[in-house]
Motif scaffolding. Structure first.
Motif, PDB file in Angstrom:
ATOM      1  N   UNK A   1       0.829  -1.199   0.000  1.00 36.77           N
ATOM      2  CA  UNK A   1       0.000   0.000   0.000  1.00 36.77           C
ATOM      3  C   UNK A   1       0.864   1.249   0.000  1.00 36.77           C
ATOM      4  N   UNK A   2       0.371   2.301  -0.663  1.00 44.97           N
ATOM      5  CA  UNK A   2       1.063   3.586  -0.712  1.00 44.97           C
ATOM      6  C   UNK A   2       0.045   4.689  -0.452  1.00 44.97           C
ATOM      7  N   UNK A   3       0.326   5.544   0.537  1.00 47.10           N
ATOM      8  CA  UNK A   3      -0.520   6.703   0.826  1.00 47.10           C
ATOM      9  C   UNK A   3       0.278   7.958   0.535  1.00 47.10           C
ATOM     10  N   UNK A   4      -0.284   8.831  -0.293  1.00 50.56           N
ATOM     11  CA  UNK A   4       0.393  10.070  -0.660  1.00 50.56           C
ATOM     12  C   UNK A   4      -0.510  11.257  -0.363  1.00 50.56           C
ATOM     13  N   UNK A   5       0.053  12.297   0.234  1.00 47.31           N
ATOM     14  CA  UNK A   5      -0.652  13.552   0.453  1.00 47.31           C
ATOM     15  C   UNK A   5       0.144  14.644  -0.249  1.00 47.31           C
ATOM     16  N   UNK A   6      -0.195  14.888  -1.519  1.00 47.48           N
ATOM     17  CA  UNK A   6       0.465  15.870  -2.362  1.00 47.48           C
ATOM     18  C   UNK A   6      -0.609  16.446  -3.269  1.00 47.48           C
ATOM     19  N   UNK A   7      -0.938  17.713  -3.145  1.00 46.35           N
ATOM     20  CA  UNK A   7      -2.063  18.376  -3.793  1.00 46.35           C
ATOM     21  C   UNK A   7      -3.392  17.847  -3.242  1.00 46.35           C
ATOM     22  N   UNK A   8      -3.506  16.533  -3.106  1.00 51.62           N
ATOM     23  CA  UNK A   8      -4.694  15.862  -2.587  1.00 51.62           C
ATOM     24  C   UNK A   8      -4.214  14.536  -1.996  1.00 51.62           C
ATOM     25  N   UNK A   9      -4.968  13.954  -1.087  1.00 54.11           N
ATOM     26  CA  UNK A   9      -4.529  12.674  -0.526  1.00 54.11           C
ATOM     27  C   UNK A   9      -5.021  11.521  -1.391  1.00 54.11           C
ATOM     28  N   UNK A  10      -4.244  10.431  -1.407  1.00 54.33           N
ATOM     29  CA  UNK A  10      -4.557   9.308  -2.270  1.00 54.33           C
ATOM     30  C   UNK A  10      -3.985   8.022  -1.676  1.00 54.33           C
ATOM     31  N   UNK A  11      -4.811   7.003  -1.620  1.00 58.89           N
ATOM     32  CA  UNK A  11      -4.390   5.678  -1.183  1.00 58.89           C
ATOM     33  C   UNK A  11      -4.374   4.761  -2.392  1.00 58.89           C
ATOM     34  N   UNK A  12      -3.290   4.022  -2.564  1.00 57.05           N
ATOM     35  CA  UNK A  12      -3.180   3.138  -3.710  1.00 57.05           C
ATOM     36  C   UNK A  12      -2.377   1.898  -3.385  1.00 57.05           C
ATOM     37  N   UNK A  13      -2.208   1.070  -4.390  1.00 60.60           N
ATOM     38  CA  UNK A  13      -1.377  -0.119  -4.281  1.00 60.60           C
ATOM     39  C   UNK A  13      -0.189   0.050  -5.228  1.00 60.60           C
ATOM     40  N   UNK A  14       0.933  -0.567  -4.853  1.00 58.22           N
ATOM     41  CA  UNK A  14       2.109  -0.503  -5.712  1.00 58.22           C
ATOM     42  C   UNK A  14       2.678  -1.902  -5.913  1.00 58.22           C
ATOM     43  N   UNK A  15       3.359  -2.052  -7.011  1.00 57.19           N
ATOM     44  CA  UNK A  15       4.099  -3.263  -7.309  1.00 57.19           C
ATOM     45  C   UNK A  15       5.356  -2.878  -8.054  1.00 57.19           C
ATOM     46  N   UNK A  16       6.437  -3.588  -7.785  1.00 58.50           N
ATOM     47  CA  UNK A  16       7.670  -3.286  -8.504  1.00 58.50           C
ATOM     48  C   UNK A  16       8.533  -4.526  -8.629  1.00 58.50           C
ATOM     49  N   UNK A  17       9.347  -4.504  -9.645  1.00 59.80           N
ATOM     50  CA  UNK A  17      10.338  -5.539  -9.870  1.00 59.80           C
ATOM     51  C   UNK A  17      11.702  -4.892  -9.950  1.00 59.80           C
TER      52      UNK A  17
END
Length: 135
Positions: A88-104
């Motif tokens: 999970x990724x939560x960002x508060x920049x201009x507006x708040x947003x909760x999302x999911x992330x994946x990376x390799x």
């Protein structure tokens, strides 16, 4: 401490912003992270970053913001050269947003890794490539 790490990022973007025209800008961030083993080859990973974002909208509008992002998830050493992670990724920049992330992450050498990341949230979908230097 072997479980703490520093993070830093510099990014540039250029693209279309729907009916509003072009969106160009840059973003710089820095922060700290923590990881701890859960089982062999699997870690819990969390991080927190302070972000400065500067955006230029067409026609000539400019906006900048200071915010933050926190992430939490798991990291798996899939092979000797490949590492996969997500959470999970939560960002508060201009507006708040909760999302999911994946990376390799692919280990090119002992010092250099190359990777790709996807973040999907309510207000943002980001796709990117990155490099990591291990010192």
């Amino acid at each position: 401490d072997e479980h703490l790490f520093l993070r830093g990022s510099l990014g540039f973007f250029d693209g279309d912003y729907g009916r509003n025209g072009d969106l160009d800008g840059s973003q710089i961030s820095g922060g700290v992270g923590f990881h701890t083993p859960l089982q062999r080859g699997l870690d819990f990973v969390t991080s927190a970053d302070i972000i400065y974002d500067d955006r230029d909208y067409d026609p000539g509008n400019n906006d900048d913001e200071i915010g933050f992002e926190v992430r939490g998830g798991v990291r798996h050493a899939t092979t000797d050269k490949l590492e996969l992670s997500g959470g999970l990724a939560y960002q508060d920049l201009y507006d708040d947003d909760l999302g999911v992330y994946g990376q390799g992450l692919f280990k090119v050498s002992q010092a250099v890794d190359l990777g790709a990341r996807v973040i999907v949230g309510g207000d943002r979908d980001t796709y990117g490539v990155f490099g990591r230097y291990n010192f």
